[in-house]
Design a protein around this motif. Structure first.
Motif, mmCIF file in Angstrom:
data_model
loop_
_atom_site.group_PDB
_atom_site.id
_atom_site.type_symbol
_atom_site.label_atom_id
_atom_site.label_comp_id
_atom_site.label_asym_id
_atom_site.label_seq_id
_atom_site.Cartn_x
_atom_site.Cartn_y
_atom_site.Cartn_z
ATOM 1 N N GLY A 15 -2.613 4.671 -1.498
ATOM 2 C CA GLY A 15 -3.501 5.005 -0.400
ATOM 3 C C GLY A 15 -4.383 6.191 -0.679
ATOM 4 N N ASP A 16 -5.329 6.335 0.207
ATOM 5 C CA ASP A 16 -6.242 7.463 0.205
ATOM 6 C C ASP A 16 -6.697 7.667 1.649
ATOM 7 O OD1 ASP A 16 -8.216 5.514 0.702
ATOM 8 O OD2 ASP A 16 -8.822 5.423 -1.404
ATOM 9 N N ARG A 17 -7.815 8.325 1.861
ATOM 10 C CA ARG A 17 -8.263 8.651 3.211
ATOM 11 C C ARG A 17 -8.566 7.406 4.049
ATOM 12 N NH1 ARG A 17 -13.624 8.059 3.622
ATOM 13 N NH2 ARG A 17 -14.839 7.986 1.720
ATOM 14 N N ARG A 18 -8.726 6.249 3.389
ATOM 15 C CA ARG A 18 -9.032 5.006 4.105
ATOM 16 C C ARG A 18 -7.780 4.332 4.692
ATOM 17 N NH1 ARG A 18 -11.456 1.836 -0.625
ATOM 18 N NH2 ARG A 18 -9.758 2.974 -1.572
ATOM 19 N N GLY A 19 -6.616 4.712 4.170
ATOM 20 C CA GLY A 19 -5.392 4.083 4.653
ATOM 21 C C GLY A 19 -4.419 3.787 3.530
#
Length: 135
Positions: free
Chosen positions: A15-19
């Motif tokens: 994951g990252d800031r998008r989910g």
């Protein structure tokens, strides 16, 4: 009859800031070919489900939302497993009598199965289960 031990495994979360994303692959993450997929939801917290074992079907249980508990009994060992994360996977072997309970209101329990539904594969009588797997 082959006896394996059910086990709780953790799968990677990406994951990252998008989910977040979790990947499940047969014969990699899940140690069998997936032939059937179903999910259990809308179960009240006081309801217990399951009450059976199998002759051949292996399953992977993943609580993709919310949480629930699974009671396992393979005659030699009785234990309870908390499924409260989509990264926790219970590899459920046929020789474990299992009961799912303590469902949270938002619980969605995903089940990946090694075999198609066959009513003859189910052991629904606990005494028969002891007869089959107790030796």
């Amino acid at each position: 009859m082959e006896k394996r031990s059910s086990e709780l495994i953790n799968i990677n979360e990406l994951g990252d800031r998008r989910g977040l994303l979790t990947v499940i692959e047969e014969h990699k993450t899940i140690p069998f070919e997936i032939k059937r997929v179903f999910y259990i939801y809308g179960t009240l917290p006081e309801v217990r489900r399951g009450y059976h074992a199998h002759y051949k079907t292996r399953q992977a249980l993943i609580c993709v939302s919310g949480s629930c508990r699974v009671h396992l009994d393979n005659v030699k060992r009785k234990t309870d497993v908390l499924l409260d994360s989509p990264t926790k996977v219970l590899i459920l072997e046929p020789n474990d009598w299992h009961e799912m309970y303590d469902f949270s209101p938002d619980s969605v329990l995903l089940v990946l199965s090694s075999h198609l539904y066959d009513p003859e594969d189910y052991i629904r009588d606990y005494n028969k289960f002891i007869e089959v797997y107790g030796a």
